[in-house]
Design a protein around this motif. Structure first.
Motif, PDB file in Angstrom:
ATOM      1  N   ARG A  70       0.811  -1.217   0.000  1.00 27.23           N
ATOM      2  CA  ARG A  70       0.000   0.000   0.000  1.00 27.23           C
ATOM      3  C   ARG A  70       0.847   1.271   0.000  1.00 27.23           C
ATOM      4  O   ARG A  70       0.553   2.224  -0.731  1.00 27.23           O
ATOM      5  CB  ARG A  70      -0.927  -0.021   1.226  1.00 27.23           C
ATOM      6  N   SER A  71       1.901   1.284   0.810  1.00 26.31           N
ATOM      7  CA  SER A  71       2.727   2.489   0.895  1.00 26.31           C
ATOM      8  C   SER A  71       3.448   2.758  -0.424  1.00 26.31           C
ATOM      9  O   SER A  71       3.599   3.916  -0.836  1.00 26.31           O
ATOM     10  CB  SER A  71       3.738   2.364   2.039  1.00 26.31           C
ATOM     11  N   THR A  72       3.882   1.699  -1.111  1.00 26.10           N
ATOM     12  CA  THR A  72       4.546   1.868  -2.403  1.00 26.10           C
ATOM     13  C   THR A  72       3.566   2.405  -3.440  1.00 26.10           C
ATOM     14  O   THR A  72       3.898   3.299  -4.228  1.00 26.10           O
ATOM     15  CB  THR A  72       5.139   0.530  -2.883  1.00 26.10           C
ATOM     16  N   ILE A  73       2.356   1.865  -3.447  1.00 26.28           N
ATOM     17  CA  ILE A  73       1.335   2.339  -4.385  1.00 26.28           C
ATOM     18  C   ILE A  73       1.021   3.811  -4.128  1.00 26.28           C
ATOM     19  O   ILE A  73       0.945   4.618  -5.058  1.00 26.28           O
ATOM     20  CB  ILE A  73       0.061   1.482  -4.270  1.00 26.28           C
ATOM     21  N   ARG A  74       0.862   4.166  -2.862  1.00 23.16           N
ATOM     22  CA  ARG A  74       0.563   5.559  -2.526  1.00 23.16           C
ATOM     23  C   ARG A  74       1.697   6.487  -2.981  1.00 23.16           C
ATOM     24  O   ARG A  74       1.453   7.568  -3.527  1.00 23.16           O
ATOM     25  CB  ARG A  74       0.354   5.699  -1.012  1.00 23.16           C
ATOM     26  N   GLU A  75       2.935   6.048  -2.780  1.00 18.28           N
ATOM     27  CA  GLU A  75       4.091   6.850  -3.193  1.00 18.28           C
ATOM     28  C   GLU A  75       4.061   7.112  -4.700  1.00 18.28           C
ATOM     29  O   GLU A  75       4.310   8.238  -5.152  1.00 18.28           O
ATOM     30  CB  GLU A  75       5.376   6.117  -2.813  1.00 18.28           C
ATOM     31  N   HIS A  76       3.732   6.088  -5.483  1.00 16.54           N
ATOM     32  CA  HIS A  76       3.754   6.258  -6.934  1.00 16.54           C
ATOM     33  C   HIS A  76       2.509   6.991  -7.445  1.00 16.54           C
ATOM     34  O   HIS A  76       2.577   7.654  -8.487  1.00 16.54           O
ATOM     35  CB  HIS A  76       3.930   4.904  -7.614  1.00 16.54           C
ATOM     36  N   LEU A  77       1.407   6.905  -6.732  1.00 13.41           N
ATOM     37  CA  LEU A  77       0.260   7.745  -7.072  1.00 13.41           C
ATOM     38  C   LEU A  77       0.629   9.218  -6.895  1.00 13.41           C
ATOM     39  O   LEU A  77       0.278  10.068  -7.723  1.00 13.41           O
ATOM     40  CB  LEU A  77      -0.945   7.389  -6.199  1.00 13.41           C
ATOM     41  N   ASP A  78       1.345   9.507  -5.819  1.00 15.96           N
ATOM     42  CA  ASP A  78       1.796  10.883  -5.594  1.00 15.96           C
ATOM     43  C   ASP A  78       2.749  11.335  -6.699  1.00 15.96           C
ATOM     44  O   ASP A  78       2.699  12.488  -7.149  1.00 15.96           O
ATOM     45  CB  ASP A  78       2.483  11.000  -4.232  1.00 15.96           C
ATOM     46  N   ARG A  79       3.613  10.427  -7.161  1.00 15.94           N
ATOM     47  CA  ARG A  79       4.533  10.773  -8.246  1.00 15.94           C
ATOM     48  C   ARG A  79       3.764  11.039  -9.540  1.00 15.94           C
ATOM     49  O   ARG A  79       4.077  11.969 -10.289  1.00 15.94           O
ATOM     50  CB  ARG A  79       5.537   9.637  -8.456  1.00 15.94           C
ATOM     51  N   LEU A  80       2.742  10.236  -9.803  1.00 15.12           N
ATOM     52  CA  LEU A  80       1.914  10.448 -10.993  1.00 15.12           C
ATOM     53  C   LEU A  80       1.172  11.779 -10.906  1.00 15.12           C
ATOM     54  O   LEU A  80       0.981  12.465 -11.912  1.00 15.12           O
ATOM     55  CB  LEU A  80       0.928   9.293 -11.159  1.00 15.12           C
ATOM     56  N   ALA A  81       0.768  12.155  -9.693  1.00 11.27           N
ATOM     57  CA  ALA A  81       0.101  13.446  -9.505  1.00 11.27           C
ATOM     58  C   ALA A  81       1.089  14.598  -9.696  1.00 11.27           C
ATOM     59  O   ALA A  81       0.750  15.629 -10.292  1.00 11.27           O
ATOM     60  CB  ALA A  81      -0.528  13.509  -8.115  1.00 11.27           C
ATOM     61  N   GLU A  82       2.313  14.432  -9.204  1.00 13.80           N
ATOM     62  CA  GLU A  82       3.333  15.474  -9.375  1.00 13.80           C
ATOM     63  C   GLU A  82       3.602  15.748 -10.851  1.00 13.80           C
ATOM     64  O   GLU A  82       3.842  16.897 -11.245  1.00 13.80           O
ATOM     65  CB  GLU A  82       4.634  15.041  -8.692  1.00 13.80           C
ATOM     66  N   LYS A  83       3.547  14.698 -11.657  1.00 12.73           N
ATOM     67  CA  LYS A  83       3.785  14.841 -13.094  1.00 12.73           C
ATOM     68  C   LYS A  83       2.501  15.161 -13.855  1.00 12.73           C
ATOM     69  O   LYS A  83       2.484  15.179 -15.087  1.00 12.73           O
ATOM     70  CB  LYS A  83       4.406  13.557 -13.655  1.00 12.73           C
ATOM     71  N   GLN A  84       1.399  15.398 -13.133  1.00 12.10           N
ATOM     72  CA  GLN A  84       0.115  15.813 -13.704  1.00 12.10           C
ATOM     73  C   GLN A  84      -0.551  14.727 -14.553  1.00 12.10           C
ATOM     74  O   GLN A  84      -1.459  15.010 -15.333  1.00 12.10           O
ATOM     75  CB  GLN A  84       0.283  17.088 -14.542  1.00 12.10           C
ATOM     76  N   VAL A  85      -0.109  13.487 -14.395  1.00 11.81           N
ATOM     77  CA  VAL A  85      -0.690  12.382 -15.161  1.00 11.81           C
ATOM     78  C   VAL A  85      -1.990  11.906 -14.514  1.00 11.81           C
ATOM     79  O   VAL A  85      -2.958  11.576 -15.201  1.00 11.81           O
ATOM     80  CB  VAL A  85       0.312  11.217 -15.278  1.00 11.81           C
ATOM     81  N   MET A  86      -2.020  11.877 -13.182  1.00 19.83           N
ATOM     82  CA  MET A  86      -3.210  11.469 -12.447  1.00 19.83           C
ATOM     83  C   MET A  86      -3.516  12.495 -11.366  1.00 19.83           C
ATOM     84  O   MET A  86      -2.663  13.321 -11.019  1.00 19.83           O
ATOM     85  CB  MET A  86      -3.020  10.076 -11.829  1.00 19.83           C
ATOM     86  N   ALA A  87      -4.747  12.432 -10.860  1.00 21.30           N
ATOM     87  CA  ALA A  87      -5.168  13.345  -9.799  1.00 21.30           C
ATOM     88  C   ALA A  87      -6.130  12.618  -8.875  1.00 21.30           C
ATOM     89  O   ALA A  87      -6.735  11.611  -9.248  1.00 21.30           O
ATOM     90  CB  ALA A  87      -5.839  14.586 -10.389  1.00 21.30           C
ATOM     91  N   LYS A  88      -6.257  13.138  -7.666  1.00 22.43           N
ATOM     92  CA  LYS A  88      -7.224  12.596  -6.718  1.00 22.43           C
ATOM     93  C   LYS A  88      -8.551  13.331  -6.911  1.00 22.43           C
ATOM     94  O   LYS A  88      -8.600  14.557  -6.912  1.00 22.43           O
ATOM     95  CB  LYS A  88      -6.733  12.771  -5.281  1.00 22.43           C
ATOM     96  N   TYR A  89      -9.614  12.558  -7.114  1.00 26.15           N
ATOM     97  CA  TYR A  89     -10.955  13.112  -7.295  1.00 26.15           C
ATOM     98  C   TYR A  89     -11.789  12.779  -6.058  1.00 26.15           C
ATOM     99  O   TYR A  89     -11.774  11.640  -5.592  1.00 26.15           O
ATOM    100  CB  TYR A  89     -11.627  12.510  -8.531  1.00 26.15           C
TER     101      TYR A  89
END
Length: 212
Positions: A70-89
């Motif tokens: 879970r922590s690894t997934i969360r870390e990479h979700l944050d990286r995807l958000a930093e690069k504007q590829v994904m966002a939290k809705y």
């Protein structure tokens, strides 16, 4: 991937390019974007959201589908958000039950443009078919069925599944047949109606179908 020499698609709202400024050559931006997207965990996350029936997944759904903690997934979700590829809705409506999730992760306008340039979107029908043939626990099914916010219209339009051509239908049949006969696992979840007599050994490999 696009044959054009230009860099990855335009960032959100004219913000700085996540993969380099004006002093970086377009081909170098392409290399950086490709390297970023194909990092193993992010690659799994992107495939999971592209195959999701609503294109918005909870952290619990990612944890169920992606073979990482879970922590690894969360870390990479944050990286995807930093690069504007994904966002939290966030869902702010009143149709959710008390225990329903209200935070979801999905692609941005820039994200779908970038993935389209690298030919990820062409495999949305295959990824959807694979997820439809997964066994889901009661909790994950509840998360999948929970009310969600609307995606931006351009994101929703880009992810609509077109009428399938013969080549795509054949690919779907081949991938599902391979999975049924014990072929490569795309998602870290058992197929629908799993064989309860078969146990997965600790540390067993979970190979990834290389669709792209």
């Amino acid at each position: 991937m696009s044959n054009s020499v230009g860099g990855p698609g335009n960032p959100i709202g004219g913000e700085a390019d996540p993969f380099g400024g004006d002093d970086v050559l377009p081909i170098e931006k392409q290399r950086r974007a490709h390297q970023f997207l194909t990092q193993e965990t992010r690659y799994h996350i992107i495939q999971a959201v592209l195959g999701h029936p609503r294109y918005l997944a909870t952290l619990d759904e990612f944890e169920y589908l992606v073979p990482k903690n879970r922590s690894t997934i969360r870390e990479h979700l944050d990286r995807l958000a930093e690069k504007q590829v994904m966002a939290k809705y966030k869902y702010r409506g009143d149709e959710a039950e008390r225990n329903d999730p209200r935070e979801f992760w999905g692609l941005t306008s820039y994200g779908v443009t970038l993935l389209d340039e690298y030919s990820y979107l062409r495999y949305v029908p295959v990824l959807r078919a694979l997820q439809e043939h997964l066994y889901l626990t009661e909790k994950i099914k509840r998360h999948q069925d929970a009310p969600r916010p609307d995606l931006p219209e351009d994101v929703s339009d880009a992810l609509k599944i077109p009428e399938l051509d013969d080549e795509t239908e054949t690919l779907i049949d081949d991938v599902l047949a391979a999975r049924e006969h014990g072929g490569g696992r795309l998602f870290d979840a058992p197929p629908i109606e799993p064989n309860e007599d078969i146990e997965t050994e600790d540390g067993a490999d979970r190979p990834l179908d290389e669709l792209f």
